[in-house]
Design an enzyme around this catalytic site. Sequence first.
Site, PDB file in Angstrom:
ATOM      1  N   THR A 144     -24.298 -68.299  14.045  1.00 11.65           N
ATOM      2  CA  THR A 144     -25.388 -68.402  13.067  1.00 11.65           C
ATOM      3  C   THR A 144     -26.736 -67.941  13.612  1.00 11.65           C
ATOM      4  O   THR A 144     -27.601 -67.538  12.840  1.00 11.65           O
ATOM      5  CB  THR A 144     -25.540 -69.850  12.559  1.00 11.65           C
ATOM      6  OG1 THR A 144     -25.657 -70.719  13.681  1.00 11.65           O
ATOM      7  CG2 THR A 144     -24.354 -70.245  11.715  1.00 11.65           C
ATOM      8  N   ASP A 145     -26.924 -67.999  14.948  1.00 14.79           N
ATOM      9  CA  ASP A 145     -28.262 -67.748  15.493  1.00 14.79           C
ATOM     10  C   ASP A 145     -28.852 -66.413  15.048  1.00 14.79           C
ATOM     11  O   ASP A 145     -30.009 -66.340  14.657  1.00 14.79           O
ATOM     12  CB  ASP A 145     -28.225 -67.785  17.030  1.00 14.79           C
ATOM     13  CG  ASP A 145     -28.340 -69.206  17.550  1.00 14.79           C
ATOM     14  OD1 ASP A 145     -28.235 -70.142  16.724  1.00 14.79           O
ATOM     15  OD2 ASP A 145     -28.532 -69.385  18.768  1.00 14.79           O
ATOM     16  N   LYS A 158     -32.459 -68.026   9.358  1.00 19.54           N
ATOM     17  CA  LYS A 158     -32.042 -69.336   9.867  1.00 19.54           C
ATOM     18  C   LYS A 158     -33.306 -70.171  10.051  1.00 19.54           C
ATOM     19  O   LYS A 158     -34.203 -69.780  10.790  1.00 19.54           O
ATOM     20  CB  LYS A 158     -31.304 -69.176  11.200  1.00 19.54           C
ATOM     21  CG  LYS A 158     -30.704 -70.485  11.706  1.00 19.54           C
ATOM     22  CD  LYS A 158     -29.840 -70.323  12.957  1.00 19.54           C
ATOM     23  CE  LYS A 158     -29.193 -71.657  13.302  1.00 19.54           C
ATOM     24  NZ  LYS A 158     -28.365 -71.617  14.499  1.00 19.54           N
ATOM     25  N   THR A 183     -16.016 -69.665  16.302  1.00 23.61           N
ATOM     26  CA  THR A 183     -14.676 -69.922  15.788  1.00 23.61           C
ATOM     27  C   THR A 183     -14.757 -70.287  14.327  1.00 23.61           C
ATOM     28  O   THR A 183     -15.528 -71.137  13.948  1.00 23.61           O
ATOM     29  CB  THR A 183     -14.015 -71.094  16.525  1.00 23.61           C
ATOM     30  OG1 THR A 183     -14.854 -72.228  16.424  1.00 23.61           O
ATOM     31  CG2 THR A 183     -13.774 -70.763  17.966  1.00 23.61           C
TER      32      THR A 183
END
Lengths: 438, 632
Positions: free
Chosen positions: A177-178, A254, A101
């Site tokens: 983000t992963d 990341k 979101t």
Amino acid sequence: MAYEEYLKDFLEISNITVGDTVKVTKPHIEHEGMLLEKPDYSNENTIILKLDSGYNIGIDIKDAKIEKISEGKKPQIELDPVDKKISDKKKNLSILSTGGTVASVIDYKTGAVHPAFTADDLLRATPELVDYANINAKAIFNILSENMTPEYWKKTATTIYDEINNGADGIIIAHGTDTMHYTASALSFMIDSPVPIVLTGAQRSSDRPSSDAFTNLMASVNAAKSDIAEVTICMHGTEDDSYCDLHRGTRARKMHTSRRDTFTSINMNPLARIENNKVTINDTQVKYTKRNEKELSLNTNLADKVALIKMYPGISPEIIDIYVDKNYDGIVIEGTGLGHCSDDVITSITRATSEDIPVVMTSQCLFGRTNMNVYSSGRRLLQNNVIGVGDMLPETAYTKLLWAAGQTDNVSEIYEIMKTNLKGEMDTTLSQNYFIKN
Amino acid sequence: MSEDKFNYKELGLMMGLEIHQQLDSKTKLFCRCPNSLTDKKPERKIFRRLRPTQSELGEIDRAAYEESQRNLQFVYEAYNHHTCLVEADEEPPSPLNQEAVDISIILASLMNMKVVDEFHTMRKQVIDGSNTSGFQRTGILATDGYVETEYGDVTIETLGLEEDAARRIGEEDGKIVFRLDRLGIPLAEITTSPDMHHPLQVKAVAYQLGQILRSTSVKRGLGTIRQDLNISIKEGSRIEVKGVQDLDLMPTIVENEVQRQLNLIDISKQLQERGACVEEEIIDVTKYLENTESKVIQNSLAKENSCILAIKLRKFNGLIGREIQPGKRLGTEFSEHGKKMGVSGLFHTDELPAYGIVQEEVDTLRDILELDEDDAFILVAEEKTKAHNALLEIIKRAKQSLEGVPEETRRAQDDGNTQYLRPLPTASRMYVETDIPTEIIEKERVKKIASNLPELPVVKKERIEKEYKLSEDLAKQLVQRNRADLFEEIKKELPSMDSVKIASDIVYTIKDLKRDGYDITKLTKDALVEVFSLVDNDVIPAAETEVILKDVCNDISPRDSVKNNNLEKLSDDIIVDTIKEIIEENKNMIEQRKMGAMGPLMGKAMAKFKGKADGQTVSNVIKDEILNIINN
């Protein structure tokens, strides 16, 4: 999660559904409140009530009686349309949501969090955006980023292509983000774009006041309006809410499970810093693709199956064999150090290349480049038709090999593509400046 | 208060208490950082903004929203090891601290409450910066209890378990600075129902709750317990008084608040009778006071962009200056609202001429503002925007005075008065903390804890007083200072040792050492047992423990201390021999004064022993020797 079995019967007998106000009576205690949906980690004999004070509690229904006080009302929400302040003077930006979101709306009555998916929802939650651009928001799908697949990349790339064709001056992609850096590098290879394509997300969900989503989104709007027409990742540069770093999509990774500044540029520095609505290029000697430099084009041909394998002490050759047996289209190895494998797997790797499966060597060090001429184990791999891809990140090598093997079946041609810098994913020189220990 | 100032029953006085108490678990509620504050220099600083998340039905006023945005900037002071990523909102919370849950279950049991079957951690939105996440994590652990007081049972509505907020340190470049050490310390929140009706009753209940809290592992000392008081009367409104520190002050606070509400009600009636009204127009009157002699006004006008603004209060004359709490007028309330907008104060007609503003100037202003005799005006001299915003607040408050008592949160002051803080919070904006699994609280766990509850302090005091034959004061001090357990543990190891000596050293001597800056953390139970066993085994005289305790604080062992200070008691033989010598030398005096020689001889002997003989022993020997001489 819905109430099931025993609990379902317990509620149905009294004709009670979620949202109703109920009274639960147990020996010595009585509770009144609104029946809520059951969280999936709650105990099996427990119903959840929201008390008047706003607190939730779980009540074990053993020995309990329940009665309905009043029927729950479905809240009728009619919100006025948002004034998008469309103007010729502003750039047209498309915000595409893939899941997670960017903005959330909380229903304090039930405590439920609703992601803002439509353009209007998004703008209602972040009204400042319309001051900076004409915003067109779309949800293309809704998945967790760990469930991302090459098929979703294709769909995303196609949507971006359409948006740009329809006049978007910049694209923002909201993404978990992963695996954001996989998507970013995959899109880099699939699209040539005259406008910026910016991926962004949040490490703290947007339903909390401290979410990094808003800062990241605002910075992304600025990045999407800039002249950096590449696929980039725009996220917090530090733990502070002060600026965002703009990373080249093929160079980002990341690096922390939870910090806001999790993304780091590897083997280069971030292209730009975005602070107070200003985009500042970090190093003017680093070239980047400028707005309108390239014609829009789309090439979503990807191979079906490429493997990404990490070398580690004790690895068994059967790990390589299985991919060969299953007819994989290519293998990326995350080798040790300069790009090495243990002697135990050399035979299996040789078998792969001799069966025309391209095998590409990267390094699990991440920083620095592969060089397989230094030690005999590296030289042996080179002799067996394995190529090193230098300073390319393993994840980027994986998406690139998927794309390269989607263009041709000829191993030499695939290798040629792999060794050619297409989207800033590799460089002939590495600055001393590019490391965590500066 | 021997006699009530008001007939509280007739006024319909209702009061409730809310107590926040820090729990003394080893680590914090949602991370495993030390549960303690630190005065160390901060090692890291984090800059953050907070943004209110939108409610489904909430309309956003963009201007207000953006304004709030600008103001919601914070700096957090953090540490490399004393705080971690959780406090910094850089990592999801760790699971709920079970030690804190256990302490809370003890509290719930002591207050006869029902522990919930499943504990749900909630997020309560707080965007003043005191929580890095923008919400406070909180949950209800138990409901529906009661405590007995001399005024009857008082219902305890809920027991919450929640995290304490970050510590506000100050301001830096317009940003509010917080320290993360306090964030996440477990707090028990006890809420009574508003069914107390007499000022002395709230004090009694607060005392009783304090006793209950202190029987468990809670933190002690300044700032570890915070008490809020809800007060209302029938015709008035609900007022939440925050931060009542002193229990003895509670009745006065209630009395003053009742008086305030009665006065405000009376003022509103008078204003309504007069047909008073507050005009919304804000008028610039700077030019009429430009040449004033008033230093206060001159100083204000010296600031950049400053001006003097006025508002008109029709038919308010005489009431703004009316006292509504001891030493505080209605005008003071207006001023407190204005101060929230950053002005230093206001002037109103009921106090003018004063502050160097002369009658002539007041008359001019009355003319300019077209005021009648029974009208009033209020002036604010400040930077333009501040002055304007302050007057908007004052207009709002002045309008409320037509209606009666506005609902609000007030801060308790040391003199028993209260001061305006902020409007009452609206309905709690709560939603579920999804990062923490719900906690099933097994019946067995509650049962086990409930069957092994700690003694309440008052019970403990009475028991140890009787059991160890201590004075009431000693017993009380031991309990109040949370040292009764230590005393009993030492006593258990040295059953024959004098209880009063152990207790008084713990209560008085060690307290003095602490005051004098000794590191009394060195005085562990084992160290104390070693010191007292020296007395118990007759190695040193009882009076010498203080010297040894001081040495132990400085890392010197009791044995070494005895040796260094030459404290070892003289043997009885030496004592008797020495006393015999003294008796011989003073035979004449004994024959003359008989038992009257006791005093002088005692003095001589003790001087000779230099504290290395037990006074009681010396006294006994001298007495025997004198009797010997007299009887022969």
